[in-house]
Scaffold this motif. Structure first.
Motif: not given
Length: 265
Positions: A93-122
């Motif tokens: 928020x700058x002078x009462x206006x919300x603007x995009x200040x910083x950004x970061x681009x990630x290299x080709x992550x999956x657009x969607x991701x679903x997971x199922x497991x026998x127990x928590x992956x950790x």
């Protein structure tokens, strides 16, 4: 002469046997394997699409019966969507206006991701193994593209990306979503959200034994748009200028028609 021929034949037989036992030859003795299949190979997105369930069936081959009986085998099943660069922006928020200040681009992550497991992956494997395989919501590789300022926290942007994907329903995880229906047969169900992207998705199944990664299998799954949605998508991508002009004309006609219908004398 005959003893010499016999000696040469014996040497050739020994050489052939040694080649057959070479470590480069796939082993056929007692190594665990994994086979999987899906309830469908294609998902059609129609105008009334509200999401769907994908069922994955699998079987362990050559398992150790003792380890199987005491539950030392674990299975993780994932569905990864198409990959594309993704940008996360931080607002200030700058002078009462919300603007995009910083950004970061990630290299080709999956657009969607679903997971199922026998127990928590950790609980299935060490964090290092999960990071190497890229298995689990917290272990999907999120590699920044280009230069980023040291004043911006890479961890914060990664966490923001995961949070946005989860809140939109595109990233989801279901522990205990894989269950064994017999001694070596298992079944998993993955939920496909209503806003799942179209394209080729990949079903992965990972097999672990006592925390050690053994093997994996993968199958493609096509998600396609049909009917009017497909026509609009093709028009927008193949003829963007004509699609834009048609959209503007349609908006003008709709607005003019509404003004005529609701005009007060």
């Amino acid at each position: 002469m005959r003893p010499l021929v016999s000696l040469l034949a014996g040497l050739m037989f020994c050489a052939t046997s040694a080649m057959a036992q070479s470590p480069l030859t796939p082993s056929v003795d007692g190594t665990e394997g994994l086979d999987i299949g899906t309830s469908t190979s294609e998902i059609a997105i129609t105008s009334d699409f509200r999401g769907a369930d994908l069922t994955i069936f699998g079987a362990l081959t050559n398992p150790d019966t003792l380890l199987l009986a005491i539950g030392q085998y674990d299975v993780i099943v994932t569905l990864e969507g198409p990959r594309a660069d993704a940008t996360v922006r931080q607002k200030e928020r700058i002078f009462g206006i919300w603007i995009n200040r910083y950004s970061m681009t990630f290299e080709r992550p999956p657009e969607s991701y679903s997971l199922a497991s026998t127990r928590p992956v950790e609980d299935i494997a060490d964090q290092q193994v999960l990071n190497q395989l890229g298995v689990g919501l917290n272990h999907i590789p999120l590699t920044p593209v280009g230069y980023f300022s040291s004043t911006n926290s890479l961890g914060d942007f990664r966490e923001a990306y995961r949070r946005l994907k989860q809140s939109g329903g595109l990233y989801q995880s279901e522990t205990n979503g894989v269950r064994f229906v017999s001694s070596s047969l298992f079944k998993a169900t993955l939920r496909l959200p209503a806003n799942i992207p179209d394209g080729v998705h990949i079903v992965h199944a990972y097999l672990f034994k006592s925390g050690e990664f053994i093997t994996q299998k993968e199958l493609p799954l096509r998600v396609i748009k049909t009917g009017l949605e497909q026509t609009i998508t093709e028009a927008a991508h193949q003829s963007p200028l004509g699609y834009g002009l048609f959209s503007v004309m349609l908006a003008l006609i709709t607005g003019w028609g509404a003004s005529v219908l609701f005009r007060k004398d």
